[in-house]
Design an enzyme around this catalytic site. Structure first.
Site, PDB file in Angstrom:
ATOM      1  N   ASN A 146     -10.312   1.609   9.064  1.00  0.00           N
ATOM      2  CA  ASN A 146      -9.039   1.422  10.420  1.00  0.00           C
ATOM      3  C   ASN A 146      -9.856   1.924  11.663  1.00  0.00           C
ATOM      4  O   ASN A 146     -10.668   1.566  13.086  1.00  0.00           O
ATOM      5  CB  ASN A 146      -7.106   1.606  10.086  1.00  0.00           C
ATOM      6  CG  ASN A 146      -6.393   1.427  11.218  1.00  0.00           C
ATOM      7  OD1 ASN A 146      -5.644   1.891  11.277  1.00  0.00           O
ATOM      8  ND2 ASN A 146      -7.194   1.182  12.212  1.00  0.00           N
ATOM      9  N   SER A 147      -9.330   3.291  11.481  1.00  0.00           N
ATOM     10  CA  SER A 147      -9.846   4.460  12.619  1.00  0.00           C
ATOM     11  C   SER A 147     -11.385   4.228  12.831  1.00  0.00           C
ATOM     12  O   SER A 147     -11.344   4.119  14.620  1.00  0.00           O
ATOM     13  CB  SER A 147     -10.479   5.325  12.595  1.00  0.00           C
ATOM     14  OG  SER A 147      -8.562   5.587  12.380  1.00  0.00           O
ATOM     15  N   LYS A 149       0.788  -0.938  -0.217  1.00  0.00           N
ATOM     16  CA  LYS A 149       0.063   0.283  -0.183  1.00  0.00           C
ATOM     17  C   LYS A 149       1.083   0.654  -0.139  1.00  0.00           C
ATOM     18  O   LYS A 149       1.878   1.642   1.279  1.00  0.00           O
ATOM     19  CB  LYS A 149      -0.768  -0.347   0.742  1.00  0.00           C
ATOM     20  CG  LYS A 149      -2.021   1.226   1.074  1.00  0.00           C
ATOM     21  CD  LYS A 149      -2.682   1.101   2.857  1.00  0.00           C
ATOM     22  CE  LYS A 149      -3.100   2.586   2.114  1.00  0.00           C
ATOM     23  NZ  LYS A 149      -3.916   3.403   3.631  1.00  0.00           N
ATOM     24  N   ALA A 158      -9.773   5.858   3.667  1.00  0.00           N
ATOM     25  CA  ALA A 158      -9.853   7.185   4.694  1.00  0.00           C
ATOM     26  C   ALA A 158     -10.732   7.352   4.801  1.00  0.00           C
ATOM     27  O   ALA A 158     -12.096   7.645   3.765  1.00  0.00           O
ATOM     28  CB  ALA A 158      -9.074   7.992   4.052  1.00  0.00           C
TER      29      ALA A 158
END
Length: 283
Positions: free
Chosen positions: A233-234, A124, A211
């Site tokens: 992810n977050s 990535k 994102a």
């Protein structure tokens, strides 16, 4: 925990046959899950392990630089997951230049080999010189991608939602394109839907929305638009209950993909009764 939907769905009358053959293929490798997750920001490794497991994901991204330096939260990360079942996606997080990203990508490939994934050439690609907004550098990303493709990497570049850049990266041989929905870790959702839609329509490689996704409904939205996968992810790691959120994101990804394949109803300007108007009983 309720398992994710994995059984085949068939609607022959409608011409729909959605089965487990609907797989995500990146650089010739096939994946059943269209959710990718990360390993950072979790309260601890145990919660990360549980979250990855219940999400159903098969690709997990790992920050090469943070693992190497044993940054807080990354100690023991290489041993925390079963890499015979999870495909590692090393990333060049923290790299500000093309040269730095190329060097870290090479280290990432070696890291994957050390963990038993001898044929893993995935990377990535992140080139982010801006520390405030964390927006990727389009020029540096393209330069690094060209070199890494020449070296045999399957490059998954993280980019702004720029259709022209996405096409150029595809032309130089990238395995996917990964446009951001909104800034990293912001949870703002998909703020670039018009450009992402163009990228999806024009791309001949998988499009991964990466994102900004903050909720399962936003993950489903990306999939309903026709994205091939999402990377989250977050939104999982920073949830009040990360394990439950991981499962919700996995389910939303499945639902969004199935909705996209099903084909939504036409949008109409006026109301249309759900029940037929014939055969009514008159008083």
């Amino acid at each position: 925990m309720t398992p994710l939907l994995t059984s085949p769905v068939s609607d022959t009358d409608a011409g729909l046959d959605v089965t487990q053959d609907d797989v995500l293929t990146i650089a010739g490798r096939r994946f059943q899950s269209r959710l990718m997750t990360g390993t950072g920001k979790y309260p601890n490794l145990e919660i990360m392990q549980q979250s990855v497991a219940v999400s159903g994901c098969e690709i997990v991204t790992v920050a090469v630089r943070r693992v190497q330096t044993k940054a807080p939260g990354h100690e023991g990360l290489a041993e925390a997951l079963d890499w015979s079942k999870i495909w590692m996606l090393p990333n060049t997080a923290g790299c500000q230049t093309a040269e730095d990203a190329i060097r870290v990508a090479r280290l990432g490939r070696e890291m994957a080999k050390l963990l038993g994934q001898e044929d893993n050439n995935f990377i990535k690609l992140e080139v982010i010189p801006d520390s405030k907004y964390l927006l990727p550098d389009p020029i540096g990303t393209l330069e690094a991608a060209e070199q890494l493709v020449k070296e045999g990497f399957a490059v998954l570049p993280y980019i702004n939602a720029d259709p022209l850049l996405a096409k150029r990266l595809e032309e130089v041989g990238c395995a996917t394109v990964m446009p951001l929905g909104s800034p990293i870790g912001s949870g703002q959702g998909i703020r670039n839907s018009a450009n992402i839609q163009i990228i999806i329509e024009e791309a001949k490689v998988p499009v991964v929305v990466d994102a900004g996704i903050g909720t399962p409904s936003e993950a489903a939205q990306a999939m309903e638009m026709g994205a091939d996968a999402v990377l989250i992810n977050s939104a999982i790691a920073l949830a009040h209950h990360p394990v439950a959120m991981a499962q919700a994101m996995g389910m939303a990804t499945v639902a969004g993909r199935l909705a996209y394949l099903s084909g939504r109803m036409p949008v109409k300007a006026y109301a249309s009764a759900s029940s037929p108007l014939t055969g009514l009983v008159h008083s």
